[in-house]
Scaffold this active site. Sequence first.
Site, short mmCIF file in Angstrom:
data_model
loop_
_atom_site.label_atom_id
_atom_site.label_comp_id
_atom_site.label_asym_id
_atom_site.label_seq_id
_atom_site.Cartn_x
_atom_site.Cartn_y
_atom_site.Cartn_z
N ASP A 1 0.85 -1.19 0.00
CA ASP A 1 0.00 0.00 0.00
C ASP A 1 0.88 1.24 0.00
OD1 ASP A 1 -2.28 1.82 0.71
OD2 ASP A 1 -3.31 -0.06 1.01
N HIS B 1 -3.81 6.00 3.41
CA HIS B 1 -4.47 4.78 2.91
C HIS B 1 -3.81 3.51 3.46
CE1 HIS B 1 -5.81 1.82 -0.15
NE2 HIS B 1 -6.80 2.66 -0.41
N SER C 1 -10.95 -0.97 -1.08
CA SER C 1 -9.68 -0.94 -0.34
C SER C 1 -9.90 -1.23 1.13
CB SER C 1 -9.03 0.44 -0.44
OG SER C 1 -8.25 0.56 -1.61
#
Lengths: 655, 83
Positions: free
Chosen positions: A32, A105, A435
């Site tokens: 990520d 994220h 996600s």
Amino acid sequence: TTRTPEFLGLEKSADLFPESDSVSEVIVGVLDTGVWPESKSFDHTGLGPVPSNWRGECEFGTNFSSSNCNRKLIGARYFSRGYEAVLGPIDESTESKSPRDDDGHGTHTASTAAGSAVSGASLFGYASGKARGMATRARVAVYKVCWIGGCFSSDILAAIDKAIGDNVNVLSMSLGGGTSDYYRDSVAIGAFAAAEKGILVSCSAGNAGPSPYSLSNVAPWITTVGAGTLDRDFPAYVSLGNGLNISGVSLYRGDAFPNKMLPFVYAGNASNATNGNLCMIDTLIPEKVSGKIVLCDRGVSARVQKGAVVKAAGGAGMVLANTAANGEELVADAHLLPATAVGQKSGDVIKSYLFSDPNPTATILFEGTKVGIEPSPVVAAFSSRGPNSITPEILKPDVIAPGVNIIAGWSGSLGPTGLSTDMRRVGFNIISGTSMSCPHVSGLAALLKAAHPQWSPAALRSALMTTAYTQYKNGQSIQDVASGRPSTPFDHGAGHVDPAAALNPGLVYDLDVADYLGFLCALNYTSAQINMVARRNFTCDPAKKYSLTDLNYPSFSVPLQTAQSDSGSTVLKYSRTLTNVGSPGTYKVSVNLKSEAVKVSVEPKSLSFSELNEKKSYTVTFTANLMPSNTVSFGHIEWSEGTHVVRSPIAISWT
Amino acid sequence: SSPEKKRTYIVHMAKSQMPASFDDHTRWYDSSLKSVSDSAELLYTYTNAIHGFSTRLTPEEAELLGNLPGIVSVLPELKYELH
């Protein structure tokens, strides 16, 4: 994350899950944007030494050193050579050339999968509670592959390469790259090698829904995860001057305008731009929005960006209206000004008021966090949908999991909106996407792996799929927010994950590398293409019949051509093998398919298992009539011995 | 469109075809690469996920490399996005 542990039954069924010692031997690798190691989600209190088989490292770089790792965050690497080769050297004043997460994220996904429990978590008081990852005792290893300019496959492949060598047990990848053949897709290629090493690879399905054929990461050795909602909402009502109250959602916290009606304007009427309704940067006329609430249409630019545009133009607040692309799906955001998001229908009602009243007014009322929302889950509109465009014979997504308004750890580098103008800093943020659903499944897979260390990745996935549910407790089918109708296996795959049930599935559909090689042969891949996926010289046996319908997958996708047979009917046979992972028992089959056009028969109709790991095979015959293009039929096949229900979805489509 | 414009390629190698004169696959990869480009360098060598490497090449260099013995494929890299 708060609430999802309860929603998934993890808290209530805590006794069913494996002892902490076995979970702490499981390592979840997350590809990520890196990690914010100071997040409380990576506190290692109570964890013992790192697993002895761990080969990873905590790499040095910008504002990151080995001291940022601990017994929770046991590895952190970054991969930027491919990125820098394309876009030039990383500007270390804007992004860290290290595993440090400047985006949020990666911290969010890693903490969702396996973050430690953190009491008193919230985003400005919203979604408050004890935040925890799905596998709180599992170890986390992060592999930073995504940068401001994107994620490049040479870096992704390098990260998977390292993660395999480091000995992770689960790989979580909340990224995708459209649809390309497996031999061109680095995620699929890397995942093949990982699966061969016993690593479960969980990937997001994509956010290109509700369009059909919009899935990413559809290789059958990948667990593909779509997104559903929780039973939680963040209501923020629009109160109109005509007395109507319109439901919306928001995560805004700050000064609002209690009991004060403000002038209300449609952005399209406060702009000279043809797309003024979208509240794009520099398109609003300040004189026309100053001190007013502005209605903006969703689309093209980021939702929070629109709020920033309204604020910059002097607007007092914003109502963000969905268009047909999003329907009634409401995604809450931590806007920089008082703002709420409303569905398309509500947006139309508001517009009707705005266009009919010469002096429209409104106010926004923020109600905080509400739980117990029903129905839930519903399939998120954005969640990518089948059919599988690469291999229609493999049903994808595999499952859905929570992916809407998920709270989890966040980077200290930026505010919750991610906007450069957002100077707020938060330990937790609420965001949405597949996600977010992917790492839920990654963490659940880690729990299952701890409970069943000998199970293959395919067996673990089978357990998650065959125990997933497709109905609410009242017997109604899980809804699709995009259509407002019951969702189908093209939307939810096998259904919504039920981790407690997945611990004890009774039977599993297992797969190994030989099966996947046979699958590649069935795709008529050349030797070179097989070599690219499977890293070996493998020649398909010309004397052997390879069939896509015989891959031992826990679901059934039956693609039919409208002109497949002159006789008007088509007969297709699918073979499957079940492995007993429970007690001895005799399982009987039942088929549920609401279609006059297709007849389904299963042989044999019962399977008796007397030993652990005993395998029994069966054949499903689909006899389908000719139907118009785009016709679909759905159902399921169930095997049960009275205690366990081993359910596989069926999706039949005519093209 | 410039012929000199380089892009990143992922090169899959048939490890079983490594000549006996090489005792290390990285040296073989580098030698193969240098035979088509003096300036190209290995970005990564891959061991577990694939047998091969990534590098920056012009389209012409990529085509030449693809014709060498032991090369399974030379494919342009793809860009992925977060979901």
